[in-house]
Design a protein around this motif. Sequence first.
Motif, short mmCIF file in Angstrom:
data_model
loop_
_atom_site.label_atom_id
_atom_site.label_comp_id
_atom_site.label_asym_id
_atom_site.label_seq_id
_atom_site.Cartn_x
_atom_site.Cartn_y
_atom_site.Cartn_z
N VAL A 19 -7.22 0.67 -2.39
CA VAL A 19 -6.78 0.27 -3.54
C VAL A 19 -5.52 -0.73 -3.11
O VAL A 19 -4.67 -0.15 -2.32
N MET A 20 -5.51 -1.96 -3.38
CA MET A 20 -4.45 -2.84 -2.86
C MET A 20 -3.04 -2.60 -3.66
O MET A 20 -3.13 -2.85 -4.70
N ILE A 21 -2.17 -2.01 -2.97
CA ILE A 21 -0.96 -1.62 -3.65
C ILE A 21 0.21 -2.55 -2.91
O ILE A 21 0.58 -2.39 -1.91
N MET A 22 0.92 -3.18 -3.82
CA MET A 22 2.06 -4.32 -3.23
C MET A 22 3.36 -3.53 -3.44
O MET A 22 4.31 -4.29 -3.39
N ASP A 23 3.64 -2.26 -3.48
CA ASP A 23 4.81 -1.64 -3.46
C ASP A 23 4.63 -0.24 -2.78
O ASP A 23 3.42 -0.15 -2.37
N ASN A 24 5.75 0.56 -2.49
CA ASN A 24 5.65 1.58 -1.82
C ASN A 24 6.03 2.85 -2.89
O ASN A 24 6.75 3.57 -2.49
N PHE A 52 -4.19 -2.33 -11.51
CA PHE A 52 -4.87 -2.91 -10.26
C PHE A 52 -6.14 -3.70 -10.67
O PHE A 52 -7.19 -2.97 -10.28
N PRO A 53 -6.16 -5.04 -11.07
CA PRO A 53 -7.36 -5.53 -11.51
C PRO A 53 -8.42 -5.61 -10.45
O PRO A 53 -8.06 -5.70 -9.11
#
Length: 496
Positions: free
Chosen positions: A58-63, A187-188
């Motif tokens: 899953v591409m997650i752009m935060d932590n 998360f589209p």
Amino acid sequence: MLKKGLFGFLALAVVVAGAIGSYSSTSSRPDLYGMLPSKMMPAPDETIMYDDGGLFRVMIMDNLDRYWAVQFVPDSLCSLKAGLTAIYVGGGAPFCSFFVWEDLGGMPLEPPIYTDTFTAASYPLWYASVLSPAYITADTFWIGYWLPNAGFPDPEQDVPACDITGPQGWSMEAIVRPGWAPIWGSFPGFMDLGIRAVVNYFKPLRDVGPTAVLSPGDSVYCDSTYPIQGRVENFGQQTETFNVRCEVDSSGFVFLDSTKTVNNLAAGDSVDVTFSTGWQVPLVDAMDYGITITTQMVGDGDPTNDTLVDTTSSECLWIRDVGPTAVLSPGDSVYCDSTYPIEARVENFGQQAETFDVRCQVDSSGFVFLDSIKTVSNLAAGDSVDVTFSTGWQVPPVNAMDYGITITTQLVGDAVPANDVLVDTTTSECLWIRDVGPTAVLSPGDSVYCDSTYPIQARVENFGQQTETFDVRCQVDSSGFVFLDSIKTVNNLAAG
């Protein structure tokens, strides 16, 4: 056994119905919900899964730390033994929390009914969180985990495993519980999380039922014979003796009702049962027949699987076949110049009523004396009918003449043309009447003049039925004295 499905998220139905549609699930054994586990026996472990097995990061752009969860709907009463989780570990294995929730309106119900901690294994390894004791339920539940510091800009990139193909399922994420949202919304492009449930479904201690109709198949041929066979199985855990009933019916009419006894069927075994060795299919085309097999065991713990209904449809390969069987009149011989009816018998050898023409010809030496066509209407299968082609055929006055009588049925689509023609013969016999005689003295007249000369003439006729050659004698006499005695021959005087 793998199970894959989609289940409704009721709390968000109004918001997301346009994106995901609506889904529902029902138990395959609804009567088992209310049964106590003490009355049941566990089946082998099964894994309930909704992901397609092809998982990605899953591409997650935060932590941010997040909770991840999947909704599960069991088919029936089961014990939840373990939860399987798949996480991509980018560096050091993260220390996670494991949760099991009950369901409330399509959302995890707080507080969790089970919690644990674990150190994540890196996918493609799955980490198994074993519940002790197992959680027994027949209702919807949730399995999830808490993953700390997941995603960019964390260089370790510890993220959930998720599929990216197939229909969107009911995988959820939350930063703060219970603020759950579907992952495909957050998360589209991502669908079902790599979270699975290991369960034991329960089944009754005593349970038998039919599993298949072995014969007949999906279709049968009219007027053919088939065995009626089914298979029954002992799903329970003890040997059983029980009756099995089979009914074959259509439109409320029962064609077969047979009960057989199965003796000492061991737990887990199955047996084939023959209810009839020869069921004959009626002569009705495109008829659906229901085949119902029912096990009859007192104390069966799961009556929902006691009956199996199958269907078979008839197909009639109709044989269309008509033909003449006899010339009824005239007989083998006829008398010249006499009158006879011309009659024959035809039969329907096929399997359906037929309307068709029948032709009759009477001929001799290439000359046709009679040519007649009659129509036979709605002649039932197996029936015959007598057909009159002429009420009065007059036999020519020719002796020893053979006449052919040919009867031909003319049915379009006749399957057996070899029996469409019947030829018979009759022979003429003339009982001739031979009769000739004089009919008049033509000359002289009633008086004559003395010393005058007169021709002596008379007329003769053939009263018989054939040409004749014969002599004719004439005498002229008076008072015993013969003045003329003459004999003449008449040659080939025709009849009449």
